[in-house]
Scaffold this active site. Structure first.
Site, PDB file in Angstrom:
ATOM      1  N   LYS A 165      49.037   8.836 -11.855  1.00 32.83           N
ATOM      2  CA  LYS A 165      49.439   8.029 -10.687  1.00 32.83           C
ATOM      3  C   LYS A 165      50.953   7.818 -10.717  1.00 32.83           C
ATOM      4  CE  LYS A 165      48.992   3.275  -8.991  1.00 32.83           C
ATOM      5  NZ  LYS A 165      49.208   3.447  -7.578  1.00 32.83           N
ATOM      6  N   ARG A 166      51.456   7.531 -11.906  1.00 32.00           N
ATOM      7  CA  ARG A 166      52.891   7.229 -12.034  1.00 32.00           C
ATOM      8  C   ARG A 166      53.765   8.416 -11.641  1.00 32.00           C
ATOM      9  NH1 ARG A 166      55.805   5.422 -17.422  1.00 32.00           N
ATOM     10  NH2 ARG A 166      57.828   5.475 -16.427  1.00 32.00           N
ATOM     11  N   ALA A 185      38.001  18.088 -17.574  1.00 31.84           N
ATOM     12  CA  ALA A 185      37.112  19.127 -18.099  1.00 31.84           C
ATOM     13  C   ALA A 185      35.778  18.461 -18.401  1.00 31.84           C
ATOM     14  CB  ALA A 185      37.718  19.759 -19.348  1.00 31.84           C
ATOM     15  N   TYR A 218      28.362  11.878 -26.178  1.00 31.39           N
ATOM     16  CA  TYR A 218      29.062  12.957 -25.480  1.00 31.39           C
ATOM     17  C   TYR A 218      28.704  12.952 -23.990  1.00 31.39           C
ATOM     18  CZ  TYR A 218      30.890  17.615 -24.487  1.00 31.39           C
ATOM     19  OH  TYR A 218      31.590  18.671 -23.959  1.00 31.39           O
ATOM     20  N   LYS A 232      31.175  11.757 -20.893  1.00 26.99           N
ATOM     21  CA  LYS A 232      31.654  12.610 -19.803  1.00 26.99           C
ATOM     22  C   LYS A 232      31.256  12.032 -18.443  1.00 26.99           C
ATOM     23  CE  LYS A 232      33.564  16.151 -22.019  1.00 26.99           C
ATOM     24  NZ  LYS A 232      34.884  16.724 -21.751  1.00 26.99           N
ATOM     25  N   GLU A 284      43.364   4.126  -6.485  1.00 31.26           N
ATOM     26  CA  GLU A 284      44.791   4.311  -6.790  1.00 31.26           C
ATOM     27  C   GLU A 284      45.374   5.552  -6.114  1.00 31.26           C
ATOM     28  OE1 GLU A 284      46.250   2.066  -8.657  1.00 31.26           O
ATOM     29  OE2 GLU A 284      44.518   1.039  -9.500  1.00 31.26           O
ATOM     30  N   HIS A 326      36.408  28.231 -32.993  1.00 25.89           N
ATOM     31  CA  HIS A 326      36.560  27.830 -34.396  1.00 25.89           C
ATOM     32  C   HIS A 326      35.375  28.341 -35.216  1.00 25.89           C
ATOM     33  CE1 HIS A 326      37.376  25.341 -37.868  1.00 25.89           C
ATOM     34  NE2 HIS A 326      38.555  25.077 -37.336  1.00 25.89           N
TER      35      HIS A 326
HETATM   36  O1  LIG Z   1      22.618  27.573 -34.742  1.00 29.44           O
HETATM   37  C1  LIG Z   1      22.192  27.204 -33.615  1.00 29.44           C
HETATM   38  C2  LIG Z   1      22.937  26.448 -32.705  1.00 29.44           C
HETATM   39  C3  LIG Z   1      22.375  26.083 -31.489  1.00 29.44           C
HETATM   40  N1  LIG Z   1      21.111  26.471 -31.176  1.00 29.44           N
HETATM   41  C4  LIG Z   1      20.512  26.165 -29.864  1.00 29.44           C
HETATM   42  O2  LIG Z   1      21.252  26.891 -28.908  1.00 29.44           O
HETATM   43  C5  LIG Z   1      21.354  26.139 -27.691  1.00 29.44           C
HETATM   44  C6  LIG Z   1      22.799  25.949 -27.331  1.00 29.44           C
HETATM   45  O3  LIG Z   1      23.377  25.065 -28.271  1.00 29.44           O
HETATM   46  P1  LIG Z   1      24.960  24.813 -28.343  1.00 29.44           P
HETATM   47  O4  LIG Z   1      25.191  23.808 -29.423  1.00 29.44           O
HETATM   48  O5  LIG Z   1      25.680  26.100 -28.430  1.00 29.44           O
HETATM   49  O6  LIG Z   1      25.343  24.197 -26.930  1.00 29.44           O
HETATM   50  P2  LIG Z   1      24.592  23.136 -25.981  1.00 29.44           P
HETATM   51  O7  LIG Z   1      24.153  23.891 -24.782  1.00 29.44           O
HETATM   52  O8  LIG Z   1      23.551  22.361 -26.677  1.00 29.44           O
HETATM   53  O9  LIG Z   1      25.767  22.145 -25.608  1.00 29.44           O
HETATM   54  C7  LIG Z   1      26.988  22.681 -25.149  1.00 29.44           C
HETATM   55  O10 LIG Z   1      26.969  22.764 -23.762  1.00 29.44           O
HETATM   56  C8  LIG Z   1      27.898  22.244 -22.931  1.00 29.44           C
HETATM   57  C9  LIG Z   1      29.200  21.872 -23.586  1.00 29.44           C
HETATM   58  O11 LIG Z   1      29.912  20.990 -22.781  1.00 29.44           O
HETATM   59  C10 LIG Z   1      29.013  21.275 -24.936  1.00 29.44           C
HETATM   60  O12 LIG Z   1      30.280  21.164 -25.551  1.00 29.44           O
HETATM   61  C11 LIG Z   1      28.145  22.035 -25.838  1.00 29.44           C
HETATM   62  O13 LIG Z   1      27.743  21.222 -26.895  1.00 29.44           O
HETATM   63  C12 LIG Z   1      20.608  24.846 -27.947  1.00 29.44           C
HETATM   64  O14 LIG Z   1      19.292  24.967 -27.466  1.00 29.44           O
HETATM   65  C13 LIG Z   1      20.588  24.707 -29.463  1.00 29.44           C
HETATM   66  O15 LIG Z   1      19.477  23.988 -29.946  1.00 29.44           O
HETATM   67  C14 LIG Z   1      20.354  27.220 -32.075  1.00 29.44           C
HETATM   68  O16 LIG Z   1      19.193  27.583 -31.808  1.00 29.44           O
HETATM   69  N2  LIG Z   1      20.907  27.555 -33.272  1.00 29.44           N
END
Ligand SMILES: O=c1ccn([C@@H]2O[C@H](COP(=O)(O)OP(=O)(O)O[C@H]3OC[C@@H](O)[C@H](O)[C@H]3O)[C@@H](O)[C@H]2O)c(=O)[nH]1
Length: 264
Positions: free
Chosen positions: A35-36, A44, A75, A79, A93, A111
């Site tokens: 705003k400033r 995101a 989380y 969001k 604003e 990562h």
């Molecule tokens: O080793 C793994 C990791 C994950 N999974 C599964 O894979 C699917 C995807 O899991 P991820 O952790 O990659 O991602 P998720 O869909 O749960 O959440 C994600 O989606 C939206 C983003 O905004 C989030 O930052 C992110 O966490 C889930 O069903 C999870 O249970 C596995 O089966 N094995």
């Protein structure tokens, strides 16, 4: 006095709750700053605002299905409240906001310790370790390549669309299919290991991107396999740089229900 009390409060909260509190405080600061200086603010946001959806695919007018006290709540609700704050700043604003609801995204430079499924499966497959599938693997996701997301964000920022917009690739797969695809692309002999399901894990997720197509002229262009091959190449190189090449990603224990491990 106040700062001591604040310090005690901050040290008492764990990392997730800390993220939620800090996220809200930072957003309030950034919105004030926007705003400033008269800047346009990009939030995101995430597909997690839809929770474990009862509507499929998810379009922007769906309000979501989030467990407010579950392990994902900090989380997801963080969001959601961030979106609420953005629109309050916009209305009260006059801050210009753009809100991207980002669906699962992957690519080189993730990562090694990310913990999400793409990096976990690729690293496990490259190292001949079991691919850890949470639950039966019948839950679905749709993965977009990072450059598609970046193009979508740029298009959104250059548009006059102030309401939320989904950015994701609608090609949907079960997690088991996805594990098999990565195994094949890597050419890995890893087995698939079934672990207990993650609590409140969304069972289906796929973006409805009609709005992004119509209002931004945007849609993803990188095919899943092409993107995965680039990510695999990146992680292969990263592993080569590891001193002992023994990095094994670990499933996120905090989100897994206690139970016995099953093998395929
Ligand atoms: O080793 C793994 C990791 C994950 N999974 C599964 O894979 C699917 C995807 O899991 P991820 O952790 O990659 O991602 P998720 O869909 O749960 O959440 C994600 O989606 C939206 C983003 O905004 C989030 O930052 C992110 O966490 C889930 O069903 C999870 O249970 C596995 O089966 N094995």
């Amino acid at each position: 006095m106040v700062s001591k009390a604040l310090l005690r409060l901050v040290s008492a909260v764990n990392r997730r709750r800390m993220k939620l509190l800090l996220g809200i405080a930072l957003l309030a600061y950034v919105a004030w700053l926007a705003k400033r200086v008269g800047a346009r603010l990009l939030l995101a946001s995430t597909s997690e605002v839809y929770g474990d959806p009862e509507v499929h695919p998810q379009s922007e007018d769906y309000w979501g299905h989030v467990n407010p006290i579950g392990p994902r709540a900090c989380y997801d609700e963080g969001k959601r409240v961030a979106e609420t704050m953005c629109y309050a700043y916009m209305k009260q604003e006059g801050v210009e906001v753009r809100v991207a609801r980002i669906f699962n995204t992957f690519g080189p430079r993730m990562h090694m310790n990310d913990g999400r499924v793409v990096s976990n499966f690729i690293l496990q497959a490259l190292q001949g370790e079991p691919l850890t599938v949470y639950g039966s693997g019948s839950q679905t996701r749709a993965f977009q390549y990072v450059s598609d997301l970046v193009n979508g964000l740029v298009a959104l920022m250059n548009s006059n669309v102030s309401s939320p917009v989904n950015l994701g690739n609608p090609e949907e797969h079960t997690i088991l299919e996805f594990a098999q695809l990565i195994k094949n692309l890597v050419g890995s002999g890893s087995e698939i290991q079934f672990l207990s399901e993650a609590q409140d894990d969304p069972q289906k997720r796929k973006p409805d991107i009609k709005k992004a197509k119509l209002m931004l002229g945007w849609e993803p262009v990188v095919p899943l396999e092409e993107g995965l091959n680039k990510a695999i190449h990146y992680f292969r190189k990263e592993l080569e740089y590891q001193a002992n090449n023994q990095y094994i990603p670990k499933p996120k224990p905090a989100r897994i229900k206690k139970g016995r491990t099953r093998h395929s």
